[in-house]
Design a protein around this motif. Structure first.
Motif, PDB file in Angstrom:
ATOM      1  N   ALA A 274       1.081  -1.225   0.175  1.00 34.53           N
ATOM      2  CA  ALA A 274      -0.158   0.148   0.072  1.00 34.53           C
ATOM      3  C   ALA A 274       1.272   0.789   0.231  1.00 34.53           C
ATOM      4  CB  ALA A 274      -1.131   0.332   1.199  1.00 34.53           C
ATOM      5  N   PRO A 275       2.427   1.372   0.824  1.00 34.38           N
ATOM      6  CA  PRO A 275       2.732   2.599   1.000  1.00 34.38           C
ATOM      7  C   PRO A 275       3.141   2.941  -0.778  1.00 34.38           C
ATOM      8  CG  PRO A 275       3.397   1.131   2.373  1.00 34.38           C
ATOM      9  CD  PRO A 275       2.487   0.633   2.069  1.00 34.38           C
ATOM     10  N   LYS A 276       3.506   2.556  -1.657  1.00 36.22           N
ATOM     11  CA  LYS A 276       3.880   2.711  -2.828  1.00 36.22           C
ATOM     12  C   LYS A 276       2.804   3.891  -3.526  1.00 36.22           C
ATOM     13  CE  LYS A 276       6.268  -2.262  -3.780  1.00 36.22           C
ATOM     14  NZ  LYS A 276       7.536  -1.838  -4.161  1.00 36.22           N
ATOM     15  N   LEU A 277       1.446   3.232  -2.989  1.00 40.67           N
ATOM     16  CA  LEU A 277       0.390   4.154  -3.698  1.00 40.67           C
ATOM     17  C   LEU A 277      -0.034   5.856  -2.489  1.00 40.67           C
ATOM     18  CD1 LEU A 277      -1.696   1.450  -4.841  1.00 40.67           C
ATOM     19  CD2 LEU A 277      -0.447   3.052  -6.605  1.00 40.67           C
ATOM     20  N   LEU A 278       0.178   5.045  -1.098  1.00 36.17           N
ATOM     21  CA  LEU A 278      -0.196   6.464  -0.673  1.00 36.17           C
ATOM     22  C   LEU A 278       0.688   7.312  -0.068  1.00 36.17           C
ATOM     23  CD1 LEU A 278      -0.957   3.680   2.484  1.00 36.17           C
ATOM     24  CD2 LEU A 278      -2.321   5.307   1.365  1.00 36.17           C
ATOM     25  N   ASP A 279       2.972   6.832  -1.173  1.00 35.75           N
ATOM     26  CA  ASP A 279       3.126   7.891  -1.221  1.00 35.75           C
ATOM     27  C   ASP A 279       3.181   9.299  -2.151  1.00 35.75           C
ATOM     28  OD1 ASP A 279       4.929   6.613   0.817  1.00 35.75           O
ATOM     29  OD2 ASP A 279       6.238   6.218  -0.708  1.00 35.75           O
ATOM     30  N   HIS A 280       2.045   8.710  -2.889  1.00 40.17           N
ATOM     31  CA  HIS A 280       1.768   9.545  -4.072  1.00 40.17           C
ATOM     32  C   HIS A 280      -0.247   9.714  -3.538  1.00 40.17           C
ATOM     33  CE1 HIS A 280       5.686   8.944  -5.274  1.00 40.17           C
ATOM     34  NE2 HIS A 280       5.079   7.554  -5.792  1.00 40.17           N
ATOM     35  N   TYR A 281      -1.122   9.272  -3.215  1.00 43.04           N
ATOM     36  CA  TYR A 281      -2.292  10.130  -3.881  1.00 43.04           C
ATOM     37  C   TYR A 281      -3.383   9.452  -2.375  1.00 43.04           C
ATOM     38  CZ  TYR A 281      -1.471   9.149  -8.458  1.00 43.04           C
ATOM     39  OH  TYR A 281      -0.521   9.457 -10.237  1.00 43.04           O
ATOM     40  N   SER A 282      -3.691  10.226  -2.113  1.00 40.09           N
ATOM     41  CA  SER A 282      -4.696   9.704  -1.149  1.00 40.09           C
ATOM     42  C   SER A 282      -5.376   8.392  -0.489  1.00 40.09           C
ATOM     43  CB  SER A 282      -6.420  11.155  -0.449  1.00 40.09           C
ATOM     44  OG  SER A 282      -7.193  10.520  -1.573  1.00 40.09           O
ATOM     45  N   SER A 283      -5.145   8.159   0.384  1.00 43.14           N
ATOM     46  CA  SER A 283      -6.151   6.361   1.167  1.00 43.14           C
ATOM     47  C   SER A 283      -7.270   6.776   0.389  1.00 43.14           C
ATOM     48  CB  SER A 283      -6.450   6.619   2.790  1.00 43.14           C
ATOM     49  OG  SER A 283      -6.598   8.104   3.395  1.00 43.14           O
ATOM     50  N   VAL A 284      -7.686   7.491   0.458  1.00 40.60           N
ATOM     51  CA  VAL A 284      -9.553   7.687  -0.406  1.00 40.60           C
ATOM     52  C   VAL A 284      -9.526   6.825  -1.419  1.00 40.60           C
ATOM     53  CG1 VAL A 284     -11.662   8.345  -0.066  1.00 40.60           C
ATOM     54  CG2 VAL A 284     -10.607   9.112   1.697  1.00 40.60           C
ATOM     55  N   THR A 285      -8.181   7.688  -2.204  1.00 41.33           N
ATOM     56  CA  THR A 285      -8.553   7.283  -3.545  1.00 41.33           C
ATOM     57  C   THR A 285      -8.288   5.846  -4.017  1.00 41.33           C
ATOM     58  OG1 THR A 285      -8.205   9.500  -4.404  1.00 41.33           O
ATOM     59  CG2 THR A 285      -7.221   8.031  -5.628  1.00 41.33           C
ATOM     60  N   VAL A 286      -6.944   5.773  -2.986  1.00 40.66           N
ATOM     61  CA  VAL A 286      -6.088   4.187  -3.272  1.00 40.66           C
ATOM     62  C   VAL A 286      -6.873   2.640  -3.084  1.00 40.66           C
ATOM     63  CG1 VAL A 286      -4.391   2.593  -2.740  1.00 40.66           C
ATOM     64  CG2 VAL A 286      -3.862   5.523  -3.364  1.00 40.66           C
ATOM     65  N   VAL A 287      -8.065   2.844  -1.643  1.00 40.07           N
ATOM     66  CA  VAL A 287      -8.714   2.105  -0.981  1.00 40.07           C
ATOM     67  C   VAL A 287     -10.129   2.061  -2.381  1.00 40.07           C
ATOM     68  CG1 VAL A 287      -9.790   1.366   0.583  1.00 40.07           C
ATOM     69  CG2 VAL A 287      -7.921   2.270   0.836  1.00 40.07           C
ATOM     70  N   GLY A 288     -10.506   3.880  -2.735  1.00 37.90           N
ATOM     71  CA  GLY A 288     -11.878   2.928  -3.185  1.00 37.90           C
ATOM     72  C   GLY A 288     -11.811   2.322  -4.606  1.00 37.90           C
ATOM     73  N   TRP A 289     -10.954   3.261  -5.376  1.00 45.50           N
ATOM     74  CA  TRP A 289     -10.042   2.571  -6.772  1.00 45.50           C
ATOM     75  C   TRP A 289     -10.194   0.862  -6.386  1.00 45.50           C
ATOM     76  CZ3 TRP A 289     -11.987   3.650 -10.777  1.00 45.50           C
ATOM     77  CH2 TRP A 289     -11.965   5.108 -11.254  1.00 45.50           C
ATOM     78  N   ALA A 290      -8.869   0.654  -5.760  1.00 46.68           N
ATOM     79  CA  ALA A 290      -8.840  -1.403  -5.338  1.00 46.68           C
ATOM     80  C   ALA A 290     -10.165  -1.808  -4.745  1.00 46.68           C
ATOM     81  CB  ALA A 290      -8.228  -1.422  -3.888  1.00 46.68           C
ATOM     82  N   MET A 291     -11.291  -0.482  -4.536  1.00 41.38           N
ATOM     83  CA  MET A 291     -12.649  -1.889  -4.010  1.00 41.38           C
ATOM     84  C   MET A 291     -13.387  -2.235  -5.436  1.00 41.38           C
ATOM     85  SD  MET A 291     -13.605  -0.120  -0.400  1.00 41.38           S
ATOM     86  CE  MET A 291     -12.739  -1.372   0.839  1.00 41.38           C
ATOM     87  N   LEU A 292     -13.403  -0.664  -6.369  1.00 38.60           N
ATOM     88  CA  LEU A 292     -15.031  -0.966  -7.468  1.00 38.60           C
ATOM     89  C   LEU A 292     -13.393  -1.676  -8.549  1.00 38.60           C
ATOM     90  CD1 LEU A 292     -16.765  -0.310  -9.025  1.00 38.60           C
ATOM     91  CD2 LEU A 292     -15.285   2.168  -9.838  1.00 38.60           C
ATOM     92  N   ILE A 293     -12.120  -2.046  -8.474  1.00 34.03           N
ATOM     93  CA  ILE A 293     -11.457  -2.689  -9.506  1.00 34.03           C
ATOM     94  C   ILE A 293     -11.950  -4.220  -8.875  1.00 34.03           C
ATOM     95  CG2 ILE A 293      -9.697  -3.159 -10.631  1.00 34.03           C
ATOM     96  CD1 ILE A 293      -8.234  -0.833  -9.899  1.00 34.03           C
ATOM     97  N   SER A 294     -11.674  -4.432  -7.570  1.00 35.52           N
ATOM     98  CA  SER A 294     -12.246  -5.904  -7.039  1.00 35.52           C
ATOM     99  C   SER A 294     -13.208  -6.190  -7.633  1.00 35.52           C
ATOM    100  CB  SER A 294     -11.114  -6.128  -5.907  1.00 35.52           C
ATOM    101  OG  SER A 294     -11.321  -5.156  -4.854  1.00 35.52           O
ATOM    102  N   GLY A 295     -14.131  -5.641  -7.239  1.00 35.38           N
ATOM    103  CA  GLY A 295     -15.374  -5.820  -7.601  1.00 35.38           C
ATOM    104  C   GLY A 295     -15.751  -6.268  -8.379  1.00 35.38           C
ATOM    105  N   LEU A 296     -15.651  -5.115  -9.396  1.00 38.05           N
ATOM    106  CA  LEU A 296     -15.715  -5.483 -10.459  1.00 38.05           C
ATOM    107  C   LEU A 296     -15.565  -6.713 -11.483  1.00 38.05           C
ATOM    108  CD1 LEU A 296     -15.220  -1.818 -12.506  1.00 38.05           C
ATOM    109  CD2 LEU A 296     -17.791  -3.160 -11.471  1.00 38.05           C
ATOM    110  N   CYS A 297     -14.271  -7.418 -10.681  1.00 39.18           N
ATOM    111  CA  CYS A 297     -13.582  -8.472 -11.337  1.00 39.18           C
ATOM    112  C   CYS A 297     -14.505  -9.413 -10.603  1.00 39.18           C
ATOM    113  CB  CYS A 297     -12.617  -8.230 -11.009  1.00 39.18           C
ATOM    114  SG  CYS A 297     -10.994  -7.623 -11.681  1.00 39.18           S
ATOM    115  N   MET A 298     -14.382  -9.992  -9.588  1.00 39.66           N
ATOM    116  CA  MET A 298     -15.261 -10.299  -8.721  1.00 39.66           C
ATOM    117  C   MET A 298     -17.245 -10.960  -9.060  1.00 39.66           C
ATOM    118  SD  MET A 298     -15.436 -12.484  -6.079  1.00 39.66           S
ATOM    119  CE  MET A 298     -16.267 -13.391  -5.156  1.00 39.66           C
ATOM    120  N   ASN A 299     -17.606  -9.277  -9.845  1.00 39.84           N
ATOM    121  CA  ASN A 299     -18.664 -10.047 -10.385  1.00 39.84           C
ATOM    122  C   ASN A 299     -18.731 -10.189 -11.659  1.00 39.84           C
ATOM    123  OD1 ASN A 299     -21.421  -7.363  -9.914  1.00 39.84           O
ATOM    124  ND2 ASN A 299     -19.529  -7.106  -8.914  1.00 39.84           N
TER     125      ASN A 299
END
Length: 300
Positions: free
Chosen positions: A181-206
């Motif tokens: 996670a810190p690889k992404l958190l060094d450059h982007y907010s935690s809300v953005t990182v977690v939000g996209w990660a959830m949406l991407i993984s959720g769409l894959c799970m669909n």
């Protein structure tokens, strides 16, 4: 003083996030047992909805740029996809699959082997030397977790190989999730990182189980309220707080402090689901609390 305040902020975030996870686990157990909710649909629905909620909140508070900039940077696209699939999706699915094939106790215990995986990786990569304090904290935490989940009895720990494999994957994926996670958190907010990660993984799970193919046997008001809680607090806020804590704490500390999850899961199960609570479980709870206090007060 500033560093102390930041550290305490991180501790509060991880403790609250882990607590919501624990209570959310009890809520999920209730839904599986009483509402007949399909596990695959449950994972798909809560990832997609939570992802959309976080990104929507971020867009309102910080604007479109804060949400979509991560995709404009070519160096961030692949890490985000990797984090989404091998971090977020694996943590979510493997844990639920382990519970489905076995039981919540063994699944939680196997997932909380993550600190050991993290420590071994840091030592293997040469980032730190093995310290007696690390071994002691991990050992006491694992003993406390074991007592808390089993009350000293292994009679109910007969579990299938499928549950065991998914449980091990759950622990490894939690370790990866925490370290990557810190690889992404060094450059982007935690809300953005977690939000996209959830949406991407959720769409894959669909692709495995679409959200619109609802499999819920009981759509009572209680079911809807508990489901809403697991999505909003047990998933959205819990994951955001856990990731946010990594901005202030080391990955090792965050994962060890996160062991309050089984503690809150047991307490909420005792209160809500009338789960029997034994003396050795009290001992385990005390051990975990002592380690939480120690990690909270220990100097970096």
């Amino acid at each position: 003083m500033k560093n102390t305040n930041k550290r305490m902020t991180g501790i509060v975030f991880v403790l609250l996030g882990a607590s919501f996870w624990g209570i959310g686990g009890t809520a999920s157990d209730y839904l599986f047992a009483n509402a007949g909710i399909n596990v695959n649909w449950f994972v798909s629905a809560r990832l997609v909805i939570s992802g959309l909620l976080l990104l929507g909140i971020q867009m309102v508070l910080a604007g479109k740029r804060a949400v979509f900039t991560i995709w404009k940077d070519s160096t961030s696209r692949l890490p985000l996809i990797i984090f989404s699939l091998f971090g977020m999706l694996l943590v979510q699915y493997s844990f639920m699959a382990s519970i489905d094939a076995g039981n919540a106790a063994i699944a939680t215990l196997l997932q909380y082997l993550a600190p050991i995986y993290i420590l071994l990786w840091l030592i293997f990569k040469g980032y730190q030397k093995l310290q007696l304090s690390d071994v002691t904290v991990i050992f006491i935490t694992m003993i406390g977790t074991l007592l808390l989940l089993t009350n000293g009895s292994f009679k109910g720990f007969s579990v299938s190989s499928v549950a065991l494999i998914w449980g091990i994957i759950s622990g490894i994926s939690l370790a990866f999730y925490t370290l990557y996670a810190p690889k992404l958190l060094d450059h982007y907010s935690s809300v953005t990182v977690v939000g996209w990660a959830m949406l991407i993984s959720g769409l894959c799970m669909n692709m495995i189980h679409p959200v619109w193919k609802v499999e819920v046997q009981d759509w009572s008001l209680i079911t809807m309220l508990v489901l809403a809680f697991t999505i909003l607090f047990g998933t959205t806020i819990a994951f955001w707080m856990f990731i946010k804590s990594l901005e202030y704490l080391e990955a090792k500390e965050t994962t060890l402090l996160g062991t309050v999850e089984p503690l809150t899961a047991v307490i909420s199960s005792v209160i809500w689901l009338n789960l029997p609570f034994g003396l050795l479980q009290v001992v385990g709870m005390i051990l975990i609390l002592l380690m939480v206090v120690y990690l909270s007060l220990a100097r970096k």
